[in-house]
Scaffold this active site. Structure first.
Site, mmCIF file in Angstrom:
data_model
loop_
_atom_site.group_PDB
_atom_site.id
_atom_site.type_symbol
_atom_site.label_atom_id
_atom_site.label_comp_id
_atom_site.label_asym_id
_atom_site.label_seq_id
_atom_site.Cartn_x
_atom_site.Cartn_y
_atom_site.Cartn_z
ATOM 1 N N ASP A 1 0.616 -2.583 13.172
ATOM 2 C CA ASP A 1 1.007 -3.097 11.865
ATOM 3 C C ASP A 1 1.280 -4.590 11.988
ATOM 4 O OD1 ASP A 1 2.940 -3.934 9.715
ATOM 5 O OD2 ASP A 1 2.631 -1.859 9.084
ATOM 6 N N ASP B 1 4.817 -5.800 10.833
ATOM 7 C CA ASP B 1 5.884 -5.434 11.769
ATOM 8 C C ASP B 1 5.826 -6.293 13.030
ATOM 9 O OD1 ASP B 1 6.705 -3.533 10.006
ATOM 10 O OD2 ASP B 1 5.973 -1.818 11.151
ATOM 11 N N THR C 1 -0.924 7.612 -1.123
ATOM 12 C CA THR C 1 -2.230 7.546 -1.792
ATOM 13 C C THR C 1 -3.138 6.483 -1.192
ATOM 14 O OG1 THR C 1 -1.488 5.907 -3.409
ATOM 15 C CG2 THR C 1 -1.115 8.224 -3.939
ATOM 16 N N ARG D 1 0.841 -1.197 0.000
ATOM 17 C CA ARG D 1 0.000 0.000 0.000
ATOM 18 C C ARG D 1 0.869 1.237 0.000
ATOM 19 N NH1 ARG D 1 -4.079 1.428 4.916
ATOM 20 N NH2 ARG D 1 -2.080 1.700 5.960
#
Length: 214
Positions: A205, A208, A109, A105
Site C-alpha cells: 500500500d 501506508d 466494492t 476506494r
C-alpha cells in the site's frame, strides 16, 4: 482516440523502483525514492507540455527559445498517496498550478468515492497531470480523469509508480470514445491484481508506506 501508455525503461527508474518494492525499505527512504522516481517519470510525462516561441537576450546577443504556454499546466495529486508525488513533479514543473482531489476506494466494492475537491471549475484549454502512485483496478483514476474532462481539460496525463494490466484496460474502456488525449506514464506494468485488488508483485500500500497507517 487510443490511450497512450508509456512504461519508462531507464536503469535509474528500475534501480529506484527495486528499492521501493523492498519490504525492508523504511518510510523516510520510501518517501525520498518516490520523490526522485516521480521526477524521472515527470521528465517523460512532460515531453508534450505546451510551449510558445519567445526571444531572449543572452550576454552575447538575442536568441530564439520557448516558454511554457498559458494557461499553466495543472498538477492534481489524488489524496492521500498522491501527495507523496507532488514535490517530485513540481520540482520539474515549478510554474504549474496545483489542485487537489480526495478519492478513496471502497474496499468492499472497489469503487472510487470522492470526498474532497479543490480544483478550478473551468479547466478549458488546460493540460492536467494526475498523480496516483498505484493504478490497480483503475476505478479511482478513471473517475479523476473524467472529473477533469467534465470541467474542460483537453489533455490529461497520469503519472503512476506502478500499473496493473487490469487498471490500464479499465482506462482504455472508459475513455475509448474520448477525443482528448489521455496518457499514462509509469515505472512498470506489473503482472496482475490479487483477490484483494492489490498489484502483484507491486510494493504494498503506497499510502501506508509513505505515511504509515494512521
Amino acid at each position: 482516440m487510443r490511450m497512450e501508455i508509456l512504461a519508462v525503461a531507464h536503469p535509474l527508474v528500475a534501480h529506484k523502483l527495486t528499492t521501493l518494492r523492498d519490504v525492508r525499505t523504511d518510510s523516510p527512504t520510501f518517501r525520498r525514492l518516490a520523490d526522485e522516481l516521480v521526477t524521472l517519470l515527470a521528465y517523460e510525462a512532460t515531453r508534450d507540455v505546451r510551449v510558445v516561441d519567445t526571444t531572449v537576450e543572452t550576454p552575447i546577443g538575442p536568441t530564439d527559445g520557448v516558454r511554457l504556454a498559458r494557461p499553466a499546466p495543472l498538477v492534481v495529486p489524488i489524496l492521500r498517496a498522491g501527495l507523496g508525488m507532488l514535490d517530485g513533479m513540481t520540482r520539474l514543473l515549478p510554474t504549474a498550478e496545483v489542485g487537489f482531489l480526495g478519492m478513496i476506494r471502497d474496499e468492499g466494492t472497489l469503487e472510487a468515492q470522492t470526498y474532497a475537491t479543490r480544483l478550478p471549475d473551468d479547466l478549458s484549454g488546460r493540460q492536467c497531470y494526475v498523480l496516483d502512485p498505484m493504478l490497480a483496478t483503475g476505478g479511482t483514476l478513471a473517475a479523476a480523469i473524467q472529473l477533469l474532462l467534465d470541467r474542460g481539460a483537453d489533455h490529461v496525463t497520469a503519472l503512476c509508480l506502478l500499473a496493473a494490466p487490469e487498471g490500464l484496460k479499465c482506462l482504455e474502456d472508459a475513455f475509448a470514445d474520448t477525443t482528448a488525449p489521455i496518457r499514462v506514464v509509469t515505472a512498470s506494468i506489473d503482472s496482475h491484481l490479487n483477490e484483494q485488488g492489490y498489484i502483484v508483485p507491486g510494493l504494498g500500500d503506497a499510502g501506508d508506506r509513505l505515511y504509515g497507517v494512521a
